[in-house]
Design an enzyme around this catalytic site. Structure first.
Site, mmCIF file in Angstrom:
data_model
loop_
_atom_site.group_PDB
_atom_site.id
_atom_site.type_symbol
_atom_site.label_atom_id
_atom_site.label_comp_id
_atom_site.label_asym_id
_atom_site.label_seq_id
_atom_site.Cartn_x
_atom_site.Cartn_y
_atom_site.Cartn_z
ATOM 1 N N CYS A 116 0.815 -1.232 0.000
ATOM 2 C CA CYS A 116 0.000 0.000 0.000
ATOM 3 C C CYS A 116 0.841 1.271 0.000
ATOM 4 C CB CYS A 116 -0.952 0.006 1.185
ATOM 5 S SG CYS A 116 -2.156 -1.319 1.058
ATOM 6 N N HIS A 256 -3.083 7.284 2.314
ATOM 7 C CA HIS A 256 -3.511 5.985 1.792
ATOM 8 C C HIS A 256 -4.873 5.658 2.412
ATOM 9 C CE1 HIS A 256 -3.824 1.873 0.742
ATOM 10 N NE2 HIS A 256 -3.641 1.433 1.975
ATOM 11 N N ASN A 286 -10.171 0.109 -0.273
ATOM 12 C CA ASN A 286 -8.708 0.119 -0.305
ATOM 13 C C ASN A 286 -8.244 -0.450 -1.648
ATOM 14 O OD1 ASN A 286 -5.971 -0.247 0.028
ATOM 15 N ND2 ASN A 286 -6.117 -1.234 2.026
#
Ligand code: UT7
Length: 331
Positions: A116, A256, A286
């Protein structure tokens, strides 16, 4: 001689048309819209459907849009870096496939796996090539088909992830804009909490690994949450302190998008009001490598030349980091 920096000169994104809502997930696993919304902030996510379509397809769509909107010919691109944990294949690199699909013939390209945080690691790497004078136009793509490694029988995970791609163009500037500073970290001991058990050289695919459902994301949510909430907030605060930036100097935090609670904690630690924090997790979930460019894409028309923007991420590895960007153009 004036210092050369890498400036972001364009952003683009691409999300698949199919939308998987919390209500639809309620029919697949034992979950509820209330649980997902209160624990994560997610309402819906986009899923790539269709035979023969992988991560490179989405990445190429984002890159083609980026080239078009910045009026850039594919021939002008010198380097393309793709941040992904869901490559089309183990090899060749998805970056090579994206370049081919987008008609980029004069560039070298490679993948970067920092989960990520991949987009941040890729931007920092790309900026070195720009600052050194080696490359004039570099594309960084964050693209992940998370649905391809998500087990839709595991409720802790399947509600979290979505598919998407985002792309950023970097070019040299001698003005006081661009990538100003960065801090990146890794801690491989965190791999115990977030990984894929099989499919790599350690445990190649077999009937047993498929039967044991080991080709999906394995995540221990609470310990990952604990690390993420601390490390992402710490590293965002660290880059501000290092560069003597006060909260009033910051125009935007681009975090993020893993969990709204992690995002809120980071914003609070930086002393920012909610209006300065980009949040689109409710629409996309996500999307791993794509979350940060998707935010920049969604907010592009509000960004002004000179805005101080902090990018911050935490992800599998563990990996985490922050990047201070001075925005280089008015949209
Ligand atoms: O982006 C890469 C890095 N990843 C992250 O940053 C993710 C970090 N972790 C998280 O965001 C959170 O840990 C999760 C969203 C994954 C989970 O939230 P949580 O508040 O940590 O919940 P939990 O895992 O502690 O579970 C609480 C309860 C459990 O039930 P019991 O044991 O209290 O009865 C779970 O079984 O919620 C249950 N649960 C669910 N219930 C309904 C877990 N998933 C679900 C679900 N729907 N989807």
């Amino acid at each position: 001689m004036a210092q050369v920096r890498a400036a972001i000169t364009g952003v683009a994104g691409w999300v698949p048309p199919y939308i998987l809502t919390n209500q639809e997930l309620e029919k697949i696993v034992d979950t509820s819209d209330e649980w997902i919304t209160s624990r994560t902030g997610i309402k819906e996510r986009h899923i790539l459907k269709g035979e023969g379509l992988g991560t490179s397809y989405m990445g190429a769509e984002a890159v083609k849009e980026l080239l078009k909107k910045t009026n850039t010919s594919p021939d002008e691109i010198n380097l393309l870096i793709c941040a992904t944990v869901t490559p089309d294949m183990m090899f060749p690199a998805t970056a090579n496939l994206i370049s081919d699909k987008a008609g980029i013939k004069n560039a070298f390209s490679f993948d970067m796996n920092a989960a990520c945080s991949g987009l941040l690691f890729a931007i920092v790497t790309a900026s070195q090539f720009v600052e050194s004078g080696k490359c004039k136009k570099v594309i960084v793509v964050g693209t992940d088909k998370m649905s391809s490694i998500t087990d839709y029988t595991v409720r802790e995970n399947c509600v979290l992830f979505g598919d998407a791609a985002g792309a950023i163009l970097l070019e040299p500037t001698t003005e006081e804009y661009g990538i100003m500073d960065s801090i990146l970290y890794t801690d491989g001991s965190g791999s115990a909490y977030l990984h894929m058990k099989a499919g790599g050289s350690l445990k190649p695919p077999s009937h047993e690994t498929v039967d044991a459902r080991e080709h999906f994301i394995y995540q221990e949510g609470p310990p990952v949450f604990k690390f993420a909430v601390t490390k992402m907030a710490d590293v965002a605060a660290e880059i501000m302190e290092k560069n003597n930036l006060k909260s009033e100097d910051i125009s935007w935090l681009v975090p993020h998008q893993a969990n709204l609670r992690i995002i809120d904690a980071t914003g609070r630690r930086m002393g920012l009001s909610k209006e300065k924090v980009m949040v689109n997790i409710q629409r996309y979930g996500n999307t791993t490598g794509a979350t940060i460019p998707l935010c920049l894409w969604d907010w592009e028309n509000q960004l002004k030349k000179g805005d101080n923007i902090i990018l911050a991420a935490f992800g599998g590895g563990f990996t985490w980091g922050s990047v201070w960007v001075k925005w280089a153009y008015d949209s």
